[in-house]
Design an enzyme around this catalytic site. Sequence first.
Site, PDB file in Angstrom:
ATOM      1  N   CYS A  52      -2.490  20.222 -28.553  1.00 49.64           N
ATOM      2  CA  CYS A  52      -2.114  19.803 -29.908  1.00 49.64           C
ATOM      3  C   CYS A  52      -0.597  19.593 -29.984  1.00 49.64           C
ATOM      4  CB  CYS A  52      -2.555  20.850 -30.937  1.00 49.64           C
ATOM      5  SG  CYS A  52      -2.233  20.338 -32.650  1.00 49.64           S
ATOM      6  N   ASP A  56       1.232  20.487 -32.311  1.00 49.12           N
ATOM      7  CA  ASP A  56       1.824  21.611 -33.058  1.00 49.12           C
ATOM      8  C   ASP A  56       3.017  22.213 -32.310  1.00 49.12           C
ATOM      9  OD1 ASP A  56       2.180  24.402 -34.071  1.00 49.12           O
ATOM     10  OD2 ASP A  56       0.462  23.873 -35.314  1.00 49.12           O
TER      11      ASP A  56
HETATM   12 CO    CO Z   1      -3.024  21.878 -34.052  1.00 52.08          CO
END
Ligand code: CO
Length: 217
Positions: free
Chosen positions: A42, A44
């Site tokens: 991800c 993130d």
């Molecule tokens: Co994420």
Amino acid sequence: MPSYEKIFTNNKEWVQSKLNADADFFEKLAKDQNPEYLYIGCSDSRVPANEIMGLEPGDVFVHRNVANLVCSIDLNVMAVINYAVRHLEVKHVVVCGHYNCGGVKAAMQPKDLGILNPWLRNIRDVYRLHKEELNSITSEGDRYNRLVELNVQEQCINVIKLASVQQQFVKNGYPRVHGWVFDLKTGLLKDLNLDFEKILHDIQEIYNLTDSNWQLK
Ligand code: CO
């Protein structure tokens, strides 16, 4: 001092620390790459690929997007996997999700999210595939965590559906595909222990893209 300038100070300190440990570090780095791992994770900011795996520059080929999706019409991820598997001949392909994933959370809410709709559709499709299991989980938090895991599992299956992965595996016995989840609250990686050969076997009836009538024994 504008905060971004700090980056260049950090960078010089990092260069020095690498040189202190190995004077030829960058000379070796510039020569070639031969990573054993392809990591698909991800975007993130709290899940930095190399750092959580304790790996150095050169050790891992990385692709990141919102909610670690492997979508067959996304040229970006398809190019990354093809290059890593056919040319770098990585031994392991890892799809790594994480609990508290904003992308997965957004997909759990049935509402219009504009440009994110077609992207999150991939996760909503995972929900639909596993609706019975997910709807039987009463705690919303547990259901959210389970969807994170199931999303990783389905993205691993998407990797295994690819011709590059199947053909290299028949030829070399690798790569193998792994599903992991990173826990932000503990810093620990959880291996979902997906059975790569079983998944490959199970999808062969429909998705066999090997050159022959090859069957996994
Ligand atoms: Co994420």
